[in-house]
Design an enzyme around this catalytic site. Structure first.
Site, PDB file in Angstrom:
ATOM      1  N   ASP A 258     -30.948  -5.306 -36.602  1.00 16.56           N
ATOM      2  CA  ASP A 258     -29.972  -6.026 -35.771  1.00 16.56           C
ATOM      3  C   ASP A 258     -29.651  -5.187 -34.545  1.00 16.56           C
ATOM      4  O   ASP A 258     -28.495  -5.019 -34.161  1.00 16.56           O
ATOM      5  CB  ASP A 258     -28.703  -6.324 -36.567  1.00 16.56           C
ATOM      6  CG  ASP A 258     -27.819  -7.375 -35.876  1.00 16.56           C
ATOM      7  OD1 ASP A 258     -28.345  -8.120 -35.013  1.00 16.56           O
ATOM      8  OD2 ASP A 258     -26.626  -7.456 -36.197  1.00 16.56           O
TER       9      ASP A 258
ATOM     10  N   GLY B 155     -16.616  -9.421 -40.431  1.00 15.94           N
ATOM     11  CA  GLY B 155     -15.216  -9.039 -40.471  1.00 15.94           C
ATOM     12  C   GLY B 155     -14.755  -8.461 -39.152  1.00 15.94           C
ATOM     13  O   GLY B 155     -15.288  -8.792 -38.093  1.00 15.94           O
ATOM     14  N   CYS B 156     -13.755  -7.591 -39.209  1.00 16.77           N
ATOM     15  CA  CYS B 156     -13.188  -7.037 -37.982  1.00 16.77           C
ATOM     16  C   CYS B 156     -13.186  -5.511 -38.039  1.00 16.77           C
ATOM     17  O   CYS B 156     -13.275  -4.908 -39.100  1.00 16.77           O
ATOM     18  CB  CYS B 156     -11.768  -7.555 -37.760  1.00 16.77           C
ATOM     19  SG  CYS B 156     -10.639  -7.200 -39.116  1.00 16.77           S
TER      20      CYS B 156
ATOM     21  N   ALA C 214     -12.519  -5.292 -32.442  1.00 17.98           N
ATOM     22  CA  ALA C 214     -13.663  -6.214 -32.374  1.00 17.98           C
ATOM     23  C   ALA C 214     -13.703  -7.068 -33.634  1.00 17.98           C
ATOM     24  O   ALA C 214     -13.203  -6.671 -34.688  1.00 17.98           O
ATOM     25  CB  ALA C 214     -14.970  -5.431 -32.220  1.00 17.98           C
TER      26      ALA C 214
END
Length: 512
Positions: free
Chosen positions: A321, A202-203, A197
């Protein structure tokens, strides 16, 4: 005398053949395990490497250096890793890691291992205890020219390392400050496998840590604040919970401007709730299980626990979030809350820290956040999470096949009303001024359980923040609704549909 020299010539020919292809074939490595008693393996010996035909095989060694005393940790086979390509000697180049690591190509190339610091310090070679002379030992002393070629290869590798930090293995280096409680991951080789993802900061990689899969979230250096915030949340007492993502370790990789920041956590192969709902229609019981465990996780996160399992005080934490993308699923569809980069702690007598108003994902922002009219108190932030939970519950219902009617393709909240990429102004118009919410389908209300769950959803996303349910109340309601529906027979479903209030739900009064 003829046979040994013939074997030597044959082995030299095989090495030359491998070199001609740009790689040395690795089929066998020296094996050693310092923890052989605990892991119930052999302590030492030879290991035959196995892997896919198109993958290269290597040997590795890892060790510690405590005040000049070498303590061997592990040796064995290492799967395809570009950091090991064409390395005929096992050489570690890190300056002062907790655990030294090196890898190489060629049969038994990990018998000897070397530390050659990048800063140009003296080369230190560690050799295993003396053993009976072997053909490999004779070969090592015979092929001195290979040493010169190896030094050239090491120089090229050193220059490459300075260009880009490798991802082949990881040794844990904590950022200054109190490190979070975590096992010594540096004792075990870690290998990145594939990107799963990409997100705001970032990843996320799927990685292998010995025999286990883990997730590695990689932040660029400019997002250090988010990495540090999430690490601090994970290090909070009491954060070990079955419905919160399991933290393993934090690490800083590389140096200067090329540094990267890693968070290592448990890996869940089913991915996020968003991804799962895109590809799957869920049953009534699956919906209830996800909803109940998800609300249980958020309820625990919100809870203030004075003395949590002997770890100390666990403060109330707001996620800030909350969305289906940040809810992961275990193999049995148990929900796990993740991504605490924007989370904020509320500790008695201390300011809550960074509490900027409009943070998170726009689509899931509560009306008061979109308006910029937030009361910067603990309860206000917890109620913002609850608005987002209402939207995630709606996503679950929209992909449930329990009702007698069509199940639409997966859509994000408000995607039908304002598309996939709504602007802040569009959301303000729809959510704040028009007070719209995602549509509740008529046929959902004909199912007794979904009808009651829709009432709960509407009370989560209420425009009046103080009227919203708490996460604990949602957990109780889902549990009660599941029991009431599963305990009924088909003959009495109709009577339940006619009056949602046949089941006494926990009171709407918020316990936040």
């Amino acid at each position: 005398m003829t046979a040994p020299w013939a074997a030597l010539a044959l082995l030299w020919g095989s090495l030359c053949a491998g070199s001609g292809r740009g790689e040395a074939e690795t089929r066998e490595c020296i094996y050693y395990n310092a923890n052989w008693e605990l892991e119930r393996t052999n302590q030492s010996g030879l290991e035959r490497c196995e892997g896919e035909r198109d993958k290269r095989l290597h040997c590795y060694a890892s060790w510690r250096n405590s005040s000049g005393t070498i303590e061997l940790v592990k040796k064995g086979c290492w799967l395809d890793d570009f950091n090991c390509y064409d390395r005929q000697e096992c050489v570690a180049t890190e300056e002062n890691p907790q655990v030294y690591f090196c890898c190489c190509e060629g049969n038994f190339c990990n018998e000897r291992f070397t530390h050659l610091p990048e800063a140009g310090g003296p080369e230190v070679t560690y050799e295993p205890p003396p053993t009976a002379p072997t053909l490999l030992t004779v070969l090592a002393y015979s092929l001195l020219p290979v040493g010169g070629l190896s030094l050239i290869a090491l120089l090229a590798f050193w220059m490459y390392r300075h260009r880009k930090p490798p991802y082949g293995h990881a040794d844990i280096h904590e950022d200054p400050g109190p490190p979070p409680p975590s096992p010594l991951v540096g004792l075990k080789p870690l290998q990145l496998l594939e990107i799963k993802a990409r997100g705001r900061f970032g990843c996320v990689w799927k990685a292998q840590l010995m025999n286990d899969f883990v997730a590695v979230k990689i932040f660029p250096l400019q997002d250090k604040q988010s990495w540090q915030s999430e690490r601090e949340i994970f290090s909070t007492p009491g954060m070990k919970h079955e419905n919160l993502l399991q933290f393993i370790a934090a690490e800083k990789r590389g140096s200067s401007l090329e540094a990267e920041l890693w968070l290592i956590t448990a890996f869940h192969d089913k991915g996020s709730l968003t991804d799962y709902l895109k590809g799957n229609i869920i049953t009534w019981n699956e919906l209830c299980h996800v909803a109940e465990t998800m609300s249980r996780g958020l309820s625990y996160l919100h809870e203030d626990v004075p003395w949590c399992r002997g770890e100390g005080h666990k403060p109330s934490i707001a996620h800030r979030d909350f969305k289906s993308k940040n809810v992961l699923l275990k193999s049995d569809l148990t929900a796990v809350l993740a991504d605490f980069g924007l989370a904020v702690r509320f500790e008695p007598g201390k300011p809550p820290g960074d509490t900027h108003g409009q943070v998170g994902t726009r689509r899931y922002m509560a009306p008061e956040v979109l308006e910029g009219a937030i009361n910067f108190q603990r309860d206000a932030f917890l109620r913002i999470d609850m608005y987002a939970m209402g939207l995630v519950l709606w996503e679950l219902v929209s992909r449930c096949k329990a009702a007698d009617g069509p199940v639409d393709e997966y859509m994000l909240p408000f995607e039908e009303e304002i598309g996939q990429h709504p602007s802040l102004e569009e959301l303000q118009e729809v959510v704040v001024h028009k007070k719209m919410r995602p549509a509740i389908k008529d046929h959902w209300l004909k199912h007794p359980g979904l009808a009651q769950l829709c009432v709960t959803i509407e009370e989560c996303w209420d425009h009046d923040a103080e009227a919203r349910l708490s996460a604990g109340c949602v957990e109780e309601r889902v549990s009660l609704i599941r029991r009431s529906v599963n305990g009924t027979t088909s003959d009495c479903l109709v009577s339940l549909v006619t009056s949602v209030t046949n089941v006494d739900l926990p009171p709407k009064e918020s316990s936040i």
